[in-house]
Structures are given as C-alpha cells and as structure tokens.
Write an enzyme that holds these catalytic residues in place. Structure first.
Site, PDB file in Angstrom:
ATOM      1  N   GLU A   1       0.843  -1.187   0.000  1.00 13.07           N
ATOM      2  CA  GLU A   1       0.000   0.000   0.000  1.00 13.07           C
ATOM      3  C   GLU A   1       0.881   1.242   0.000  1.00 13.07           C
ATOM      4  O   GLU A   1       0.436   2.330   0.337  1.00 13.07           O
ATOM      5  CB  GLU A   1      -0.992  -0.007   1.161  1.00 13.07           C
ATOM      6  CG  GLU A   1      -0.408  -0.161   2.536  1.00 13.07           C
ATOM      7  CD  GLU A   1      -1.495  -0.144   3.599  1.00 13.07           C
ATOM      8  OE1 GLU A   1      -1.930  -1.235   3.974  1.00 13.07           O
ATOM      9  OE2 GLU A   1      -1.909   0.934   4.034  1.00 13.07           O
TER      10      GLU A   1
ATOM     11  N   LYS B   1      -0.225  -6.661  20.658  1.00 14.18           N
ATOM     12  CA  LYS B   1      -1.309  -7.219  21.464  1.00 14.18           C
ATOM     13  C   LYS B   1      -2.348  -8.016  20.673  1.00 14.18           C
ATOM     14  O   LYS B   1      -2.783  -9.084  21.085  1.00 14.18           O
ATOM     15  CB  LYS B   1      -2.038  -6.067  22.195  1.00 14.18           C
ATOM     16  CG  LYS B   1      -1.268  -5.518  23.394  1.00 14.18           C
ATOM     17  CD  LYS B   1      -1.541  -6.317  24.659  1.00 14.18           C
ATOM     18  CE  LYS B   1      -0.633  -5.965  25.807  1.00 14.18           C
ATOM     19  NZ  LYS B   1      -1.021  -4.698  26.473  1.00 14.18           N
TER      20      LYS B   1
ATOM     21  N   ASN C   1       4.736  -2.671  12.604  1.00 12.91           N
ATOM     22  CA  ASN C   1       3.807  -3.287  11.668  1.00 12.91           C
ATOM     23  C   ASN C   1       4.249  -2.952  10.254  1.00 12.91           C
ATOM     24  O   ASN C   1       4.140  -1.815   9.808  1.00 12.91           O
ATOM     25  CB  ASN C   1       2.387  -2.755  11.925  1.00 12.91           C
ATOM     26  CG  ASN C   1       1.370  -3.294  10.928  1.00 12.91           C
ATOM     27  OD1 ASN C   1       1.659  -4.199  10.147  1.00 12.91           O
ATOM     28  ND2 ASN C   1       0.162  -2.733  10.966  1.00 12.91           N
TER      29      ASN C   1
ATOM     30  N   CYS D   1      -3.353  -4.334   3.986  1.00 12.29           N
ATOM     31  CA  CYS D   1      -2.238  -5.183   4.420  1.00 12.29           C
ATOM     32  C   CYS D   1      -2.303  -6.620   3.913  1.00 12.29           C
ATOM     33  O   CYS D   1      -1.423  -7.409   4.217  1.00 12.29           O
ATOM     34  CB  CYS D   1      -2.142  -5.194   5.939  1.00 12.29           C
ATOM     35  SG  CYS D   1      -1.852  -3.569   6.647  1.00 12.29           S
TER      36      CYS D   1
ATOM     37  N   SER E   1      -7.258  -4.284   5.930  1.00 11.22           N
ATOM     38  CA  SER E   1      -8.415  -3.427   6.176  1.00 11.22           C
ATOM     39  C   SER E   1      -9.247  -3.297   4.920  1.00 11.22           C
ATOM     40  O   SER E   1      -8.759  -3.455   3.811  1.00 11.22           O
ATOM     41  CB  SER E   1      -7.951  -2.049   6.644  1.00 11.22           C
ATOM     42  OG  SER E   1      -7.404  -2.146   7.930  1.00 11.22           O
TER      43      SER E   1
ATOM     44  N   HIS F   1      -1.853 -11.459  11.248  1.00 14.16           N
ATOM     45  CA  HIS F   1      -1.467 -10.075  10.976  1.00 14.16           C
ATOM     46  C   HIS F   1      -1.215  -9.383  12.319  1.00 14.16           C
ATOM     47  O   HIS F   1      -1.875  -9.685  13.313  1.00 14.16           O
ATOM     48  CB  HIS F   1      -2.583  -9.364  10.201  1.00 14.16           C
ATOM     49  CG  HIS F   1      -2.288  -7.920   9.951  1.00 14.16           C
ATOM     50  ND1 HIS F   1      -1.140  -7.497   9.318  1.00 14.16           N
ATOM     51  CD2 HIS F   1      -2.968  -6.787  10.287  1.00 14.16           C
ATOM     52  CE1 HIS F   1      -1.141  -6.173   9.264  1.00 14.16           C
ATOM     53  NE2 HIS F   1      -2.234  -5.723   9.840  1.00 14.16           N
TER      54      HIS F   1
ATOM     55  N   THR G   1     -12.067  -0.439  13.856  1.00 20.09           N
ATOM     56  CA  THR G   1     -10.738  -1.023  13.694  1.00 20.09           C
ATOM     57  C   THR G   1     -10.531  -2.362  14.410  1.00 20.09           C
ATOM     58  O   THR G   1      -9.838  -3.213  13.911  1.00 20.09           O
ATOM     59  CB  THR G   1      -9.627  -0.049  14.151  1.00 20.09           C
ATOM     60  OG1 THR G   1      -9.993   0.468  15.424  1.00 20.09           O
ATOM     61  CG2 THR G   1      -9.457   1.078  13.172  1.00 20.09           C
TER      62      THR G   1
END
Ligand SMILES: [Zn+2]
Lengths: 354, 134
Positions: free
Chosen positions: A85, A245, A272, A117, A302, A240, A207
C-alpha cells in the site's frame, strides 16, 4: 477429496527488514503521548527504511532471499505479485522492476496488488491457483511496505518498513506444502487512504472487533471446518500484527496458547510492516520450523478481509534454512535513529526544489 | 542533474543486476559493460553477471552534493573489489561516515539512486552495503 492447494507448497522464502530503528518512546516524547502507550500496544521499536529505500527495494531484497533459498531458474517463475500500500509510483508497476532485477522477465505475469495489508496474501492465493492448475511451475508473492502514518497519530508507533516473499511451486519440491486455504472478505470502513492523501485515516469503532477480529476469526474457523482441524493440531499460529497485542488476543480467542503465537510475532521489535507483517511472521516460523510441524497463517487487510492457510513442513526445510539471512539476523542488525532522522528518511520533512 | 531515460533503460541490466562485459579476446571483464574492450581494443564482448560480494578498497565522503541528492547526503562513493577481482565504483549505503572503512566486506543491493523531481522517473541501481553475515 484432494484439495488443489495440496499440489503446491512454498519452495523458497525470504524476508527483509531495514536496519534503522525508531524507539516507541521517541514518538511518546515528540507527540506528548502517555508513557504507558508503547506498553499498551506492546511495541518497543519499529524498523525505518533508509533514504534510498522504498517498498520496491525492500521487496526486492526479500524476493532475492526467497530465490536464493528456492534455487530455481528465475526464468521459470511465471508470475510476480507485489502486494503493497506504499508503491513508489501510483501508475507503473513495481513488480516489473523486481522481476527484471532478478532475471525473471520477460515471459512472466507481473502486477502490483492493493488490499491494504493483505494484498500480498491475495497474491499468494493466486500463486497457489496458478501453480496447482498447471499453468506454471513457479509463482512468487511479495508483501512489502514502507507504511505511512499521520505524524502524531497512534499508528505512528507501529507503521514501519519491511517485506517477505514466497515462491510457490510443486509440493514435491516444497519446504512446506499447503493443506488448504480460505478467504473471508466484507466491505468494512475501518481504514483507508484516498488517492492523493499522504497518510491513511481510520474509522474509530471499526478497527478492532468488526474488522481485525471478525475477519481473522471467520477465515480461520472456515479453514478449520473445511480441513477438520482445530488449534490443537497446529504447532504455530501466525496472524497479521498491527501491534503486539492483537495477534496474542486473536490467538487466544481461537484457542491458541501464547507459546504457539510468540515464535511468529515480530511487530514489538520491528513494527507493523503492513503487507510484510504476517508474511515476515511466517518467514520467521519457517526459519525455525521442523519437518512434520503444522503452521496456521492468517494475514488481514483493512477494508476488510483475511486469508487462512494451513501448511505442513517437509524435510526439505533444513537444507534451505542456511541459504539466506533469517528474520532474526535482520532484527538483530540495527542502529537507532531519532525522530529527526526518521522524519527525513521517511519524507515527513518536505523540501522544495527551485 | 538529469539522467537520460532511454539511456538508463538500455543499461538497466548493469544497473539492476551488476551485469558487466567480458572481452571475447583477452577475457578481461569491465563494469559498466563496454562494447569495445578497454584493455585490448577488441570489438566483441559478452554480458556476464558479476559476483555480488566484495570489499571496499577505497572510498570518499561527499558532503557538497549535486541538486536532488540532499536527501541522501552525505554520499559515500566506494571503490569495491568484487570476489573475482573486478573493480566497481558505486555508492555505499546503510553505512554512516564514521562506520565506513577500507577492507569492509560489502554486498550489492538494489536501491533508489536518483529521481527526476517529485513527478518524474525514479532510477534504481546497485549500491553496496556492509555484508550480512549468516
Ligand atoms: Zn580485451
């Protein structure tokens, strides 16, 4: 019933992470965040591409490493899918430059894919299809990004640079063969970037649960059902990794203990890498996996969607491991930079030219 | 400092893949590739891909950079001897001036070399960075 996927496997894998690191505490210092923020996100530091690096060059090195492990004639690779991206050109494929630089051109498919992603993962599923149908012997999927984040946005703690690449080929030559794959997508407005916007925006409230968790869990459960497998059948689970967390939490929801998620977790130390995220996690697991072990991989993008793959490691893996640098080699190779150099390297400081 | 797009395109094999030329008469290798052998003047040469690893024989650090290169400054230009003895002049990358030294082991990677402003072509090419040991 034999699934088409099972005729194929990964014949070479490779990763790349730039050497520059920005500590999460630098973002806290510059933008006035709470000191507990890095801990809450489980992010220690992130990888930053140098001034002469972009998604294309970063993807090239991962692809070169995959080729060194595969040891196949580059001209026999008949598709190069470049998932990103952060492509250097809006129009002009990066895949052709990488294919040219690796000696894969001219008789090959080559394209840049976009799905936040998980574009690289869409390339991986397409590669499995092209190879299992007999249309070609080898295909390559690359996931690479120099992820952008609005300065001062919470995404800036994690958005980083890195890539991984996989060459898909016949099962008999593979270091790990595919048992099955499953994709789950919906239209979800959790994260986007408009054509001329320099930075992405995220839709608060979309999200976490409705995007990341819902799609990964749906894809993985779909795969489990099709293959008649459960979390106890897998030795590793790679997801991913938008932060440190989320992958641990989604693993827990799916019944995976922390010990099966940690080996593929890279975001706390490199950030990330967007299209590189789950891919680098898989590369790191392949760096250490033993023959007979089973790996679950579930990238997420996303917009939103997730793919789940089941892989079984073969005895060919041991001879391939030393042929290219490991993910750990790249994670250890690092030099810290401050927010100023980071801003300059990533083009956050804009200069004008006469 | 604008590059010629057609010329760069013709020479992309040497920029992207470290392809040099070998003289069909004396066997000596040149990089960048040359149609005429600079050693014996023979007019037949063939393309040959060079080894990616070598060591730094000498280098220079350029602080006063041409237009368009400030984002890469300071530039470090290296004279690299490849594993087969061929010498190549190319930029060094992933190394700061205080880290670079002669004898340093390096390997060829693909990086951005230059770009035609914000809207023009981006040129990719070979640079050398400290070798990954694995
Ligand atoms: Zn000659």
């Amino acid at each position: 019933m034999t699934r088409p996927e099972s005729k194929t496997g990964i014949v070479g894998w490779g990763a790349y992470v730039p050497r520059y690191r920005l500590k999460a505490e630098e973002v806290v210092r510059v933008w006035g965040f709470e000191k507990s923020m890095p801990q809450n996100l489980f992010i220690i530091e992130k990888a930053v591409g140098g001034p002469d690096e972009d998604a294309l060059t970063i993807g090239w090195e991962a692809a070169r490493n995959a080729l060194m492990r595969a040891q196949v004639d580059p001209a026999e690779i008949k598709a190069v899918f470049f998932g990103t991206e952060s492509k250097p050109y809006a129009v002009k494929p990066s895949a052709t430059v990488i294919a040219e630089a690796l000696g894969i051109t001219p008789v090959t498919m080559a394209s840049d894919l976009e799905f936040a992603c998980r574009a690289g993962s869409e390339g991986l599923r397409a590669s499995i299809g092209l190879v299992s149908s007999g249309m070609m012997k080898y295909a390559m999927a690359i996931g690479s990004d120099t992820a952008q984040a609005n300065p001062g946005d919470v995404l800036e703690f994690t958005a980083s640079s890195g890539a991984a690449a996989f060459i898909v080929g016949p099962r008999e030559e593979s270091v790990a063969y595919f048992e099955g794959s499953y994709t789950y997508v919906t239209d979800t407005p959790d994260f986007w970037r408009r054509g001329l916007s320099p930075y992405p925006l995220h839709g608060e409230g979309f999200t976490g649960e409705p995007a990341y968790f819902h799609h990964i869990i749906s894809a993985v459960k779909g795969l489990f059902e099709e293959l008649g497998l459960g979390p106890e059948d897998f030795d590793y689970a790679v997801f991913h990794q938008p932060n440190g967390k989320f992958p641990l939490r989604v693993g827990k929801k799916l019944g995976f203990p922390k010990e099966k998620v940690m080996p593929g977790l890279v975001t706390p130390w490199i950030g990330n890498t967007y299209n590189g995220s789950a891919f680098i996690g898989l590369a790191k697991v392949l760096d250490q996996a033993r023959p007979g072990q089973r790996i679950l991989v579930a990238p997420f993008g996303s917009g939103a969607g997730s793919d789940a793959y089941s892989l079984v490691v073969t005895d060919k893996i041991e001879e391939k491991k030393p042929l290219a640098p490991t993910v750990e080699d790249y994670i250890r190779r690092k030099i810290y930079i401050d927010y100023s150099l980071y801003s300059r390297f990533r083009g956050i400081i804009r200069r004008i030219t006469a | 400092m604008k590059l010629s797009i057609p010329r760069f395109w013709r020479e992309r094999a040497s920029h992207y893949r470290l392809v040099g030329s070998r003289c069909k008469s004396c066997g000596k290798i040149s990089y960048p590739p040359k149609p005429v052998c600079p050693y014996c003047g023979h007019r037949e040469t063939e393309e040959v891909e060079l080894p990616r690893r070598g060591r730094v024989l000498s280098y220079t650090v350029i602080y006063t950079v041409p237009d368009g290169f400030r984002k890469y400054a300071p530039l470090i230009l290296g004279l690299v001897e490849l594993e087969n003895g061929v010498r190549v002049v190319a930029p060094l990358t992933d190394v700061m001036p205080h880290e670079v030294r002669t004898g340093m082991k390096v390997e060829a990677v693909l990086r951005r070399v230059q770009e035609d402003g914000e809207h023009g072509v981006i040129y990719y090419g070979v640079k050398f960075r400290p070798s990954m040991e694995y």
